[in-house]
Scaffold this motif. Structure first.
Motif, mmCIF file in Angstrom:
data_model
loop_
_atom_site.group_PDB
_atom_site.id
_atom_site.type_symbol
_atom_site.label_atom_id
_atom_site.label_comp_id
_atom_site.label_asym_id
_atom_site.label_seq_id
_atom_site.Cartn_x
_atom_site.Cartn_y
_atom_site.Cartn_z
ATOM 1 N N UNK A 114 8.833 28.131 31.075
ATOM 2 C CA UNK A 114 9.384 26.844 31.499
ATOM 3 C C UNK A 114 8.846 25.720 30.622
ATOM 4 N N UNK A 115 9.733 24.778 30.256
ATOM 5 C CA UNK A 115 9.313 23.615 29.467
ATOM 6 C C UNK A 115 8.585 22.635 30.367
ATOM 7 N N UNK A 116 7.358 22.263 29.971
ATOM 8 C CA UNK A 116 6.591 21.279 30.730
ATOM 9 C C UNK A 116 6.847 19.873 30.211
ATOM 10 N N UNK A 122 -3.223 14.171 32.221
ATOM 11 C CA UNK A 122 -4.580 13.725 31.968
ATOM 12 C C UNK A 122 -4.706 13.409 30.484
ATOM 13 N N UNK A 123 -5.338 12.286 30.147
ATOM 14 C CA UNK A 123 -5.439 11.851 28.749
ATOM 15 C C UNK A 123 -6.899 11.636 28.373
ATOM 16 N N UNK A 124 -7.293 12.269 27.273
ATOM 17 C CA UNK A 124 -8.614 12.018 26.680
ATOM 18 C C UNK A 124 -8.380 11.268 25.374
ATOM 19 N N UNK A 179 -8.066 14.238 38.516
ATOM 20 C CA UNK A 179 -6.930 14.276 39.443
ATOM 21 C C UNK A 179 -6.114 15.559 39.316
ATOM 22 N N UNK A 180 -6.721 16.591 38.689
ATOM 23 C CA UNK A 180 -6.104 17.927 38.598
ATOM 24 C C UNK A 180 -4.725 17.871 37.934
ATOM 25 N N UNK A 181 -4.664 17.394 36.682
ATOM 26 C CA UNK A 181 -3.361 17.269 36.005
ATOM 27 C C UNK A 181 -2.797 18.624 35.592
ATOM 28 N N UNK A 182 -1.474 18.643 35.390
ATOM 29 C CA UNK A 182 -0.801 19.840 34.888
ATOM 30 C C UNK A 182 -0.716 19.818 33.363
ATOM 31 N N UNK A 183 -0.875 18.638 32.781
ATOM 32 C CA UNK A 183 -0.825 18.461 31.331
ATOM 33 C C UNK A 183 -2.071 17.705 30.908
ATOM 34 N N UNK A 184 -2.727 18.173 29.844
ATOM 35 C CA UNK A 184 -3.914 17.486 29.331
ATOM 36 C C UNK A 184 -3.712 17.167 27.858
ATOM 37 N N UNK A 185 -3.770 15.864 27.523
ATOM 38 C CA UNK A 185 -3.707 15.424 26.135
ATOM 39 C C UNK A 185 -5.123 15.194 25.617
#
Length: 313
Positions: A3-5, A82-84, A152-158
């Motif tokens: 699946x495309x996120x 989530x962004x770092x 916050x338990x993200x599904x995507x992490x940058x």
């Protein structure tokens, strides 16, 4: 197909100065993969991340995160991310525990001390939880940024240059955390100047230059299709030139005359490699040469990246 996120279509960003930072970028990133975005400084990596994360408005195009449009369904899309960032932007006088807990609250998540503890322990920050951020080293502050992004338990992490200025031990710890997140289904998008990290960690590679996505490829396929291999024969006795009988192999002679180097296409079938190498070794012996050792090497991702950017220039 997974699946495309993240789905990006026709994404453009033109700043008020007229500078076009992104030029019609199309990209799909699958759920649970590690995607490495590579490119020289000023290529558009940070702008692309900033648009997806809702920090910069696009000039044209569409971006969806978990099927949610980043403009029309901003809260739903942003809550999954989530962004770092590159910069160390922490409140100097807050404690580690407070700043990470506050980040969770920003997304409307209920208090969960157990999750915060798990994140801090995974990043070796548990012993520093009561320390004020101003007392931490640069590497520890960068760990705090990652903890905030995971609160916050993200599904995507940058991860935008996440290991810049970080020592080797710290870097290894971070990548162990990244692997664990990927194994739990989190989608990871990273930019890095340490290309060996992308070579080790990434599932797919994207190369961006001058705001254009010039290549997206599975890492192993990329290294097979654009890479090359070398076989080096170390001779017992030096030679002054490649023997005439070996000219058809297009060999390169080492400066000291003690080695012959044979380059071949890494994308060819192994059976083709074996046949041509066997032919070469037989021909070397027929030419009256003997070798004491041989070894092979394959192009690194860094070499492929540098050559690709130079060609597109």
């Amino acid at each position: 197909m997974q699946e495309a996120m993240i789905e990006i279509e026709g994404l453009r960003k033109v700043y008020a100065s007229g500078f076009e930072a992104l030029k019609g970028v199309d990209l799909s990133i699958r759920r649970g993969e590690i995607f490495a975005l590579l490119g020289p400084n000023g290529a558009g990596k940070t702008t692309l991340i900033s648009v997806v994360c809702g920090l910069v408005n696009p000039s044209a195009g569409h971006v969806r995160v978990g099927s949610h449009d980043i403009l029309e369904e901003f809260r739903e899309a942003r809550s999954r991310i989530g962004l770092v960032p590159q910069e160390l932007t922490n409140e100097a006088f807050s404690t580690v525990w407070d700043t990470v807990s506050f980040s969770r609250g920003l997304f409307g998540k209920p208090k969960n001390p157990g999750h915060i503890e798990k994140v801090l322990r995974s990043l070796s920050l548990w012993d520093k939880r009561k320390n004020r951020l101003i007392t931490l080293s640069g590497g520890m502050k960068r760990r705090v940024l990652i903890a905030k992004a995971l609160a916050h338990e993200p599904e995507v992490l940058f991860l935008d240059e996440p290991t810049a200025g970080v020592d080797v031990e710290l870097r290894r710890d971070m990548w162990e955390v990244v692997r664990g997140l990927r194994d739990n289904g989190v989608t990871i998008i990273l930019t890095t100047h340490y290309i060996e990290e992308a070579e080790e960690m990434a599932d797919r590679i994207g190369v961006i230059r001058n705001g254009e996505l010039v290549l997206v490829e599975d890492k192993h396929q990329l290294m097979r299709s654009l890479g090359s291999k070398e076989l080096t024969l170390h001779l017992h006795e030096p030679v002054s030139a490649v023997p005439t009988a070996l000219e058809r192999f297009d060999l390169r002679l080492a400066e000291d005359g003690h080695a012959l180097v044979y380059s071949y296409d890494a994308s060819r079938e192994d059976s083709d490699h074996q046949g041509s190498i066997a032919d070469l070794l037989a021909s070397v012996e027929s030419a009256g040469l003997s070798f004491k050792d041989l070894h092979t090497r394959q192009s690194s991702l860094e070499e492929i990246f540098v050559n690709l950017v130079r060609e597109r220039a």
